[in-house]
Design a protein around this motif. Structure first.
Motif, PDB file in Angstrom:
ATOM      1  N   SER A   1      -8.982  -6.521   2.832  1.00 42.41           N
ATOM      2  CA  SER A   1      -9.749  -5.564   2.026  1.00 42.41           C
ATOM      3  C   SER A   1      -8.902  -4.321   1.791  1.00 42.41           C
ATOM      4  CB  SER A   1     -11.057  -5.185   2.728  1.00 42.41           C
ATOM      5  OG  SER A   1     -11.898  -6.309   2.869  1.00 42.41           O
ATOM      6  N   PRO A   2      -8.177  -4.249   0.676  1.00 38.97           N
ATOM      7  CA  PRO A   2      -7.297  -3.101   0.413  1.00 38.97           C
ATOM      8  C   PRO A   2      -8.089  -1.807   0.221  1.00 38.97           C
ATOM      9  CG  PRO A   2      -6.844  -4.949  -1.063  1.00 38.97           C
ATOM     10  CD  PRO A   2      -8.137  -5.240  -0.391  1.00 38.97           C
ATOM     11  N   GLU A   3      -7.393  -0.703   0.380  1.00 35.16           N
ATOM     12  CA  GLU A   3      -8.006   0.603   0.123  1.00 35.16           C
ATOM     13  C   GLU A   3      -8.428   0.681  -1.342  1.00 35.16           C
ATOM     14  OE1 GLU A   3      -6.750   5.346   0.135  1.00 35.16           O
ATOM     15  OE2 GLU A   3      -5.380   3.808   0.923  1.00 35.16           O
TER      16      GLU A   3
ATOM     17  N   ILE B   1      -4.176  -5.606  -6.212  1.00 34.51           N
ATOM     18  CA  ILE B   1      -3.856  -7.033  -6.271  1.00 34.51           C
ATOM     19  C   ILE B   1      -3.597  -7.526  -4.852  1.00 34.51           C
ATOM     20  CG2 ILE B   1      -2.257  -8.793  -7.116  1.00 34.51           C
ATOM     21  CD1 ILE B   1      -3.739  -7.505  -9.377  1.00 34.51           C
ATOM     22  N   VAL B   2      -4.265  -8.601  -4.461  1.00 34.58           N
ATOM     23  CA  VAL B   2      -3.945  -9.304  -3.222  1.00 34.58           C
ATOM     24  C   VAL B   2      -3.450 -10.689  -3.627  1.00 34.58           C
ATOM     25  CG1 VAL B   2      -4.777 -10.214  -1.033  1.00 34.58           C
ATOM     26  CG2 VAL B   2      -5.698  -8.060  -1.919  1.00 34.58           C
ATOM     27  N   THR B   3      -2.168 -10.939  -3.411  1.00 33.53           N
ATOM     28  CA  THR B   3      -1.617 -12.231  -3.803  1.00 33.53           C
ATOM     29  C   THR B   3      -1.907 -13.274  -2.735  1.00 33.53           C
ATOM     30  OG1 THR B   3       0.535 -11.971  -2.739  1.00 33.53           O
ATOM     31  CG2 THR B   3       0.274 -11.007  -4.931  1.00 33.53           C
TER      32      THR B   3
ATOM     33  N   LYS C   1       4.484  -6.751  -2.863  1.00 29.91           N
ATOM     34  CA  LYS C   1       4.086  -7.113  -1.511  1.00 29.91           C
ATOM     35  C   LYS C   1       2.834  -7.982  -1.589  1.00 29.91           C
ATOM     36  CE  LYS C   1       5.745  -2.618   0.144  1.00 29.91           C
ATOM     37  NZ  LYS C   1       5.366  -1.342   0.811  1.00 29.91           N
ATOM     38  N   ARG C   2       2.312  -8.349  -0.430  1.00 29.97           N
ATOM     39  CA  ARG C   2       1.076  -9.141  -0.410  1.00 29.97           C
ATOM     40  C   ARG C   2      -0.062  -8.336  -1.035  1.00 29.97           C
ATOM     41  NH1 ARG C   2      -1.817 -12.874   3.058  1.00 29.97           N
ATOM     42  NH2 ARG C   2      -3.407 -13.686   1.630  1.00 29.97           N
ATOM     43  N   VAL C   3      -0.137  -7.029  -0.704  1.00 29.68           N
ATOM     44  CA  VAL C   3      -1.149  -6.143  -1.284  1.00 29.68           C
ATOM     45  C   VAL C   3      -0.441  -5.128  -2.175  1.00 29.68           C
ATOM     46  CG1 VAL C   3      -2.942  -4.441  -0.822  1.00 29.68           C
ATOM     47  CG2 VAL C   3      -2.675  -6.416   0.699  1.00 29.68           C
ATOM     48  N   ASN C   4      -0.902  -5.005  -3.413  1.00 27.22           N
ATOM     49  CA  ASN C   4      -0.275  -4.105  -4.381  1.00 27.22           C
ATOM     50  C   ASN C   4      -1.340  -3.194  -4.978  1.00 27.22           C
ATOM     51  OD1 ASN C   4       2.594  -5.522  -4.825  1.00 27.22           O
ATOM     52  ND2 ASN C   4       1.025  -7.108  -4.675  1.00 27.22           N
ATOM     53  N   ARG C   5      -1.082  -1.874  -4.932  1.00 24.61           N
ATOM     54  CA  ARG C   5      -2.013  -0.876  -5.471  1.00 24.61           C
ATOM     55  C   ARG C   5      -1.327  -0.146  -6.619  1.00 24.61           C
ATOM     56  NH1 ARG C   5      -3.669   3.132  -3.041  1.00 24.61           N
ATOM     57  NH2 ARG C   5      -5.929   3.041  -3.328  1.00 24.61           N
TER      58      ARG C   5
ATOM     59  N   PHE D   1      -3.434 -15.065  -7.239  1.00 20.18           N
ATOM     60  CA  PHE D   1      -4.000 -13.968  -6.456  1.00 20.18           C
ATOM     61  C   PHE D   1      -5.258 -14.433  -5.732  1.00 20.18           C
ATOM     62  CE2 PHE D   1      -2.812 -11.111 -10.342  1.00 20.18           C
ATOM     63  CZ  PHE D   1      -1.471 -11.364 -10.133  1.00 20.18           C
ATOM     64  N   GLU D   2      -5.622 -13.619  -4.741  1.00 22.25           N
ATOM     65  CA  GLU D   2      -6.918 -13.779  -4.091  1.00 22.25           C
ATOM     66  C   GLU D   2      -7.896 -12.699  -4.542  1.00 22.25           C
ATOM     67  OE1 GLU D   2      -6.194 -13.917   0.093  1.00 22.25           O
ATOM     68  OE2 GLU D   2      -5.273 -15.910   0.009  1.00 22.25           O
TER      69      GLU D   2
END
Length: 672
Positions: free
Chosen positions: A533-535, A598-600, A632-636, A661-662
C-alpha cells in the motif's frame, strides 16, 4: 434377463396375448427374411443355400441386423451373398464372418460395389491368417469392423496397393497410429509451385510410385493428405480409424483400445466424423454411438425389445407398442435407436399427449445427463411440437418446459457440442417476447452456475443478442450479478471469474463504468488484496469507480478478471501484449491530478523504463507528462505542480516492452 423384461412388459396384456407373442428368435428371423426378400437375389441353388444358411444361423442374423443401421438392406444382402459365394466356409469362422458382414453393411451404405467389398474382405481375411494385423482385430465387433470396411475419405488410399504398402511400412501399436500422419511431411506447394488445393499437385508423380500411400509418404501434403494417410495406415493394419473435418482443417481419430477413441492431428473440438451412424456427424455423437455399441449383449437385448415394439406397431396394437418401446429406452438409454423408434412409433400410431410427455420426461432423466446433444436432437426434432403449448399467452408455460431441459443437463456430457444452437432455438420458441427471453437467459445462467461449463456460452450468446442496447445489457448483468453476490464457495468464485473475464474488457472498451464496477466489485470475493500500500497523494482516488483496459486483454499472461482491482484500493494485476502495449484508465471522476502511484509485479521491473505517462480530457488527444526511468517496485509520480485536468490517464511503451502492474492509482481533486 431379456425374457424377464419381456414378461414384465406383457403381464398386463393377458394370458392369451402373452401366448401369441413372437419370441425374440422369431422376430430376428423375420427381420432377416425381410432383408433377403428385399434383395431379390437371383433364383438359383446358391441363393437358396445362402438364404437357408443365414436363416439357420442366429449369430449371423444378429451380426447383420444389430450392428448399426442397415441403410440399404437389398444391397447389403446382395454384397453379403457375393462375398459368401467365394468363401462359403466363412460362416464357420466367426472372425471372417464378422468381417464379411461388416463389408456388406458398408457396401449397403456407401457406393462400394460387391467386387470392391470382396477385395477388402479378402485383404483382411488373408492378412489375419498370416498374422499381419494388429492383435486388436481379433476381438472387434461387427460394428467396429465397419470402420475398417468403410475406409477413409480420400478414396485413392483405400486401394489394395496402398493398403499393402501401409501394412508393411507403417506397422505400429494401436495407440501410436495417432502419429502415423507424420510419416509424410507437411508441404503446401510441390517443387513446381502447384498448391495441394489444385488438381496438379500430385500429377507429375502419378507414375513414379505404385500406389497413392507411397506417393503421399514421399511427396507429402497438408492436413487432408496427412490425416487420411494416418487413418488409412491404422485401417490397413486392422485398427479402426476414421477421418474428421474441422473448421479449415482435416483430422482423424483412432480406436486405440476397445471403445476408446483418440483424436489425432486435431485442432478443434468442432469435429465432423466422415462416417456417422446416428444423429449428427459430431464428435459427441461418435462417442455416444460407440458407447452404445460396445457391449453386444446389451445391443442384442435392446434390439430384441425394440423389434417386439415395432411388431406391435405393425399390428396397430398402440398400447403394447408404446409400453414396450418405453421399456427399451429406459433399460438401454444409450441406444439412440430406442429413442428414435419411440418417437416414430408415436407419430405412426398417433400416440396421445400423455405418451409424448412421458417421452419428454424420460429424455430429461435418462438421456440428457449423458448426452445433452442427443437429448436436444430428440426434443427439437420430435418432442417439443407435441408438448409445448402454442400462443403468446402460453409463453410462461413454454419457458418452464424449456428450462426443464437446461436443469437436466450438466456440462457438455460425453463431449463438447454446439450448445449455443440449442439455446438459440429454445429462445426462439418463446415467441419473440424480449423480456421473457432475457429472463430465460438469466434462468439458464443460474441453472449452470455451479458447474460453470456452459455459463460462458450463455453469457456470450446473450450479450451478442442484446447488441448495443445498453439498458438491456445492464439489466441482464445486474440480474445475474445479483445472484452471484450472494453466493459462496469455489463454485461461485469460478463463475465470477468467468463472468469478469468476459464482461470487464467489453465494458472498459465501451466506457461502461457501471457494468465494469458492478462486475469488478464481485471479484473482491475471488482474489486476495495486494499487500503493498504505497503512500497516497493528496485528494481522492480518482481512478476508483472508473474503467481499465489494456491492449490484448486476456492474452496468455493476462486474466481480465483481475483488472478491476488495479485501479481500486484492493489491487489486482494485468499483463499487456507486446504489439502496442498500453494500460488506460477512464477515471471514475474528472479531476485536477495530484499524483500517480504504480506498483509493478515482482519480476521484470525494469521493463517499465522508457514507458510514458499520458493524460487526456476525452480519451482521444493525449499529452505526455512523464517518462519512466530508474524504476522500482513502487513508483510515485507527483503531478500537482503541472496543474493537469484529466478524465483519462494511460501508460504506453514506445519500445514495445510488456507492462504489468498490480496497482495503477490516480489521485487528485474532483472537479465535475
Amino acid at each position: 434377463m431379456l425374457r424377464t423384461l419381456l414378461s414384465i412388459a406383457l403381464l398386463s396384456f393377458g394370458t392369451q396375448s402373452l401366448l401369441a407373442v413372437p419370441t425374440p428368435e422369431q422376430l430376428l428371423r423375420n427381420q432377416t427374411h425381410s432383408y433377403i426378400n428385399e434383395s431379390k437375389l437371383p433364383e438359383s441353388a446358391e441363393s437358396k443355400e445362402f438364404a437357408t444358411l443365414l436363416s439357420k444361423t442366429p449369430e449371423w442374423q444378429r451380426e447383420l441386423c444389430d450392428s448399426g443401421p442397415v441403410e440399404d438392406a437389398a444391397k447389403t444382402v446382395q454384397v453379403l451373398f457375393d462375398i459368401w459365394k467365394t468363401d462359403k466356409e466363412l460362416v464357420k469362422r466367426p472372425i471372417d464372418r464378422a468381417m464379411a458382414t461388416a463389408c456388406a453393411l458398408e457396401g449397403g451404405h456407401f457406393d462400394w460395389n460387391s467386387e470392391a467389398m470382396l477385395e477388402r474382405y479378402e485383404y483382411f481375411r488373408d492378412k489375419w491368417n498370416l498374422g499381419l494385423l494388429n492383435i486388436m482385430y481379433k476381438d472387434l465387433t461387427v460394428f467396429e469392423r465397419r470402420y475398417l470396411a468403410h475406409g477413409v475419405q480420400h478414396r485413392h488410399l483405400n486401394g489394395l496397393e496402398s493398403m499393402e504398402y501401409q501394412n508393411t511400412e507403417v506397422c505400429l501399436p494401436a495407440e501410436r497410429y495417432t502419429g502415423a500422419c507424420w510419416y509424410a511431411r507437411w508441404i503446401l506447394l510441390n517443387p513446381f509451385g502447384d498448391t495441394i488445393h489444385g488438381p496438379l499437385y500430385y500429377q507429375p508423380y502419378r507414375n513414379s510410385w505404385t500406389n497413392a500411400a507411397e506417393m503421399i509418404r514421399n511427396i507429402g501434403g497438408v492436413c487432408g493428405s496427412l490425416s487420411n494417410f494416418g487413418a488409412a495406415a491404422a485401417i490397413a493394419n486392422g485398427v479402426p480409424a476414421i477421418t474428421m473435418g474441422e473448421p479449415g482443417h482435416c483430422a482423424y481419430t483412432v480406436m486405440i483400445k476397445h471403445n476408446q477413441w483418440q483424436p489425432a492431428y486435431s485442432l478443434s473440438w468442432k469435429r465432423g466424423i466422415h462416417r456417422p451412424f446416428y444423429g449428427q456427424s459430431s464428435w459427441g455423437w461418435h462417442v455416444l454411438t460407440n458407447r452404445a455399441m460396445a457391449d453386444t449383449k446389451d445391443v442384442y437385448a435392446s434390439a430384441d425389445i425394440r423389434r417386439l415394439a415395432m411388431d406391435y406397431g405393425k399390428k396397430k396394437l398402440t398400447g403394447k407398442a408404446l409400453e414396450t418401446i418405453a421399456i427399451a429406452r429406459r433399460k438401454y438409454p444409450l441406444d439412440w435407436q430406442n429413442w428414435q423408434t419411440s418417437a416414430e412409433l408415436m407419430n405412426e400410431l398417433n400416440g396421445p399427449t400423455s405418451q409424448w410427455q412421458e417421452l419428454h420426461q424420460d429424455t430429461l432423466q435418462l438421456l440428457a445427463s449423458t448426452s445433452p446433444e442427443a437429448a436436444w436432437t430428440l426434443l427439437d426434432k420430435y418432442v417439443y411440437k407435441h408438448v409445448l403449448p402454442e400462443g403468446k399467452d402460453k409463453a410462461d408455460d413454454r419457458e418452464r418446459i424449456l428450462l426443464a431441459y437446461q436443469k437436466s443437463i450438466s456440462g457438455w456430457g460425453v463431449a463438447r457440442w454446439e450448445y449455443d444452437r440449442a439455446l438459440s432455438k429454445q429462445i426462439k420458441l418463446l415467441a419473440g417476447d424480449k423480456n421473457l427471453e432475457d429472463q430465460f437467459a438469466v434462468s439458464c445462467f443460474g441453472a449452470h452456475v455451479k458447474e460453470n461449463t456452459l455459463t460462458p456460452v450463455i453469457l456470450e450468446h446473450q450479450l451478442s443478442r442484446i447488441g448495443k442496447d445498453d439498458d438491456r445489457r445492464s439489466q441482464f448483468i445486474a440480474s445475474i450479478g445479483k445472484g452471484l453476490s450472494k453466493g459462496k464457495g469455489d463454485d461461485f468464485n469460478n463463475v465470477i471469474d468467468t463472468l469478469a473475464k468476459k464482461i470487464l474488457p467489453d465494458a472498459a472498451k465501451n466506457g461502461d463504468k457501471s457494468t465494469f464496477q458492478f462486475i469488478g466489485s464481485l471479484t473482491k470475493k475471488v482474489f486476495k488484496p495486494t499487500e503493498i500500500s504505497p503512500e497516497k497523494f493528496p485528494g481522492v482516488l480518482l481512478s476508483s469507480g472508473g474503467t481499465f483496459t489494456i491492449d490484448e486483454p486476456g492474452n496468455r499472461w493476462d486474466n481480465p478478471a483481475r483488472h478491476w482491482g488495479v485501479i481500486e484500493e484492493h489491487g489486482g494485476d494485468f499483463h499487456t501484449g507486446s504489439k502496442n502495449p498500453h494500460a488506460t484508465i477512464q477515471l471514475g471522476n474528472y479531476g485536477l491530478l495530484s499524483g500517480v502511484t504504480i506498483v509493478t509485479r515482482g519480476g521484470h521491473i525494469g521493463r517499465l523504463n522508457g514507458a510514458i505517462l499520458e493524460t487526456s480530457l476525452d480519451g482521444k488527444e493525449w499529452t505526455t507528462v512523464y517518462t519512466f526511468s530508474n524504476v522500482k517496485r513502487v513508483n510515485r509520480i507527483p503531478l500537482a505542480d503541472k496543474k493537469i485536468e484529466a478524465g483519462y490517464v494511460r501508460i504506453s511503451h514506445p519500445n514495445k516492452q510488456h507492462l504489468h502492474f498490480e496497482k495503477f492509482h490516480v489521485y487528485g481533486k474532483k472537479i465535475n
